[in-house]
Design a protein around this motif. Structure first.
Motif, short mmCIF file in Angstrom:
data_model
loop_
_atom_site.label_atom_id
_atom_site.label_comp_id
_atom_site.label_asym_id
_atom_site.label_seq_id
_atom_site.Cartn_x
_atom_site.Cartn_y
_atom_site.Cartn_z
N ILE A 1 -13.25 25.65 20.69
CA ILE A 1 -13.31 25.25 22.23
C ILE A 1 -13.76 23.81 22.55
O ILE A 1 -14.83 23.66 21.76
N PRO A 2 -13.18 23.06 23.14
CA PRO A 2 -13.41 21.73 23.01
C PRO A 2 -14.74 21.53 23.90
O PRO A 2 -15.26 22.20 24.85
N PRO A 3 -15.47 20.25 23.58
CA PRO A 3 -16.88 20.09 24.00
C PRO A 3 -16.62 19.87 25.63
O PRO A 3 -15.65 19.54 26.09
N CYS B 1 -25.19 34.15 31.56
CA CYS B 1 -25.23 32.91 32.26
C CYS B 1 -24.04 31.91 31.82
O CYS B 1 -23.29 32.39 31.08
N LEU B 2 -24.07 30.86 32.52
CA LEU B 2 -22.86 29.68 31.95
C LEU B 2 -23.36 29.11 31.02
O LEU B 2 -24.56 28.77 30.73
N ALA B 3 -22.54 28.36 30.06
CA ALA B 3 -23.07 27.58 28.99
C ALA B 3 -22.06 26.57 28.91
O ALA B 3 -20.83 26.85 29.25
N LYS B 4 -22.34 25.28 28.36
CA LYS B 4 -21.47 24.32 28.10
C LYS B 4 -21.38 24.07 26.49
O LYS B 4 -22.19 24.07 25.96
N ILE B 5 -20.08 23.84 25.97
CA ILE B 5 -19.95 23.58 24.59
C ILE B 5 -20.40 22.12 24.68
O ILE B 5 -20.00 21.37 25.07
N ILE B 6 -21.15 22.13 23.52
CA ILE B 6 -21.85 20.57 23.05
C ILE B 6 -20.89 19.93 21.88
O ILE B 6 -20.62 18.87 22.13
N ARG B 7 -20.54 20.72 20.73
CA ARG B 7 -19.91 20.30 19.87
C ARG B 7 -19.37 21.42 19.03
O ARG B 7 -20.10 22.63 19.15
N THR C 1 -20.33 26.31 16.43
CA THR C 1 -20.18 25.83 17.75
C THR C 1 -21.49 25.86 18.39
O THR C 1 -22.40 26.82 18.14
N ALA C 2 -22.00 24.63 18.95
CA ALA C 2 -23.31 24.50 19.62
C ALA C 2 -22.97 24.45 21.14
O ALA C 2 -22.05 23.74 21.69
N LEU C 3 -23.94 25.31 21.86
CA LEU C 3 -23.72 25.38 23.33
C LEU C 3 -25.06 25.22 23.92
O LEU C 3 -26.03 25.67 23.27
N CYS C 4 -25.27 25.08 25.27
CA CYS C 4 -26.42 24.96 25.92
C CYS C 4 -26.20 25.94 27.15
O CYS C 4 -25.31 25.89 27.72
N PHE C 5 -26.99 26.30 27.67
CA PHE C 5 -27.39 27.36 28.80
C PHE C 5 -27.38 26.47 29.94
O PHE C 5 -28.24 25.55 30.04
N LEU C 6 -26.63 26.65 30.98
CA LEU C 6 -26.77 26.09 32.18
C LEU C 6 -27.61 26.58 33.32
O LEU C 6 -28.35 26.02 34.01
N ASP C 7 -27.35 28.06 33.47
CA ASP C 7 -28.07 28.54 34.69
C ASP C 7 -28.84 29.90 34.34
O ASP C 7 -28.94 30.77 35.22
N MET C 8 -29.60 29.94 33.07
CA MET C 8 -30.05 31.34 32.67
C MET C 8 -31.13 31.51 33.63
O MET C 8 -32.16 30.43 33.86
N ALA C 9 -31.40 32.43 34.18
CA ALA C 9 -32.63 32.84 35.08
C ALA C 9 -33.68 32.80 34.10
O ALA C 9 -33.98 32.95 33.04
#
Length: 102
Positions: free
Chosen positions: A39-41, A60-66, A78-86
């Motif tokens: 999945i692309p960054p 939550c939503l997450a964004k692919i970092i790499r 795959t590395a991802l960061c959480f965007l809107d976790m409560a």
């Protein structure tokens, strides 16, 4: 069979079917996992994290970092960061991670 404290399900924004992810490392800010698909960054995903002690998954939503292919396998690390976790869910996740380290 080794039971993991965490199981993740990921859906891309194109509404593709859920895909399972095997977590490598996870914390309050994001996670590294293995996927069978690249999945692309900067892609935004809907993420469900299933904790063993909880009935409902954390969402939550997450964004692919790499991502990078894992040599000799069909997987992508795959590395991802959480965007809107409560905040409540983040604390629950961190508690679960600490529990599995013991």
């Amino acid at each position: 069979v080794v039971k993991r404290a965490l199981e993740s399900a990921i859906m891309t924004e194109e509404e593709s079917p859920e895909m399972k992810a095997v977590s490598k490392d996870i914390g309050g800010g994001g996670m590294a996992c293995y996927l069978k698909e690249s999945i692309p960054p900067n892609s935004i995903l809907e993420l469900k994290i299933h904790l063993l002690d909880e009935k409902a998954p954390l969402e939550c939503l997450a964004k692919i970092i790499r991502y990078r292919s894992v040599e000799g396998t069909a997987f992508y690390e795959t590395a991802l960061c959480f965007l809107d976790m409560a905040n409540r869910d983040r604390l629950l996740l961190e508690k679960c991670v600490e529990k599995t380290k013991k």
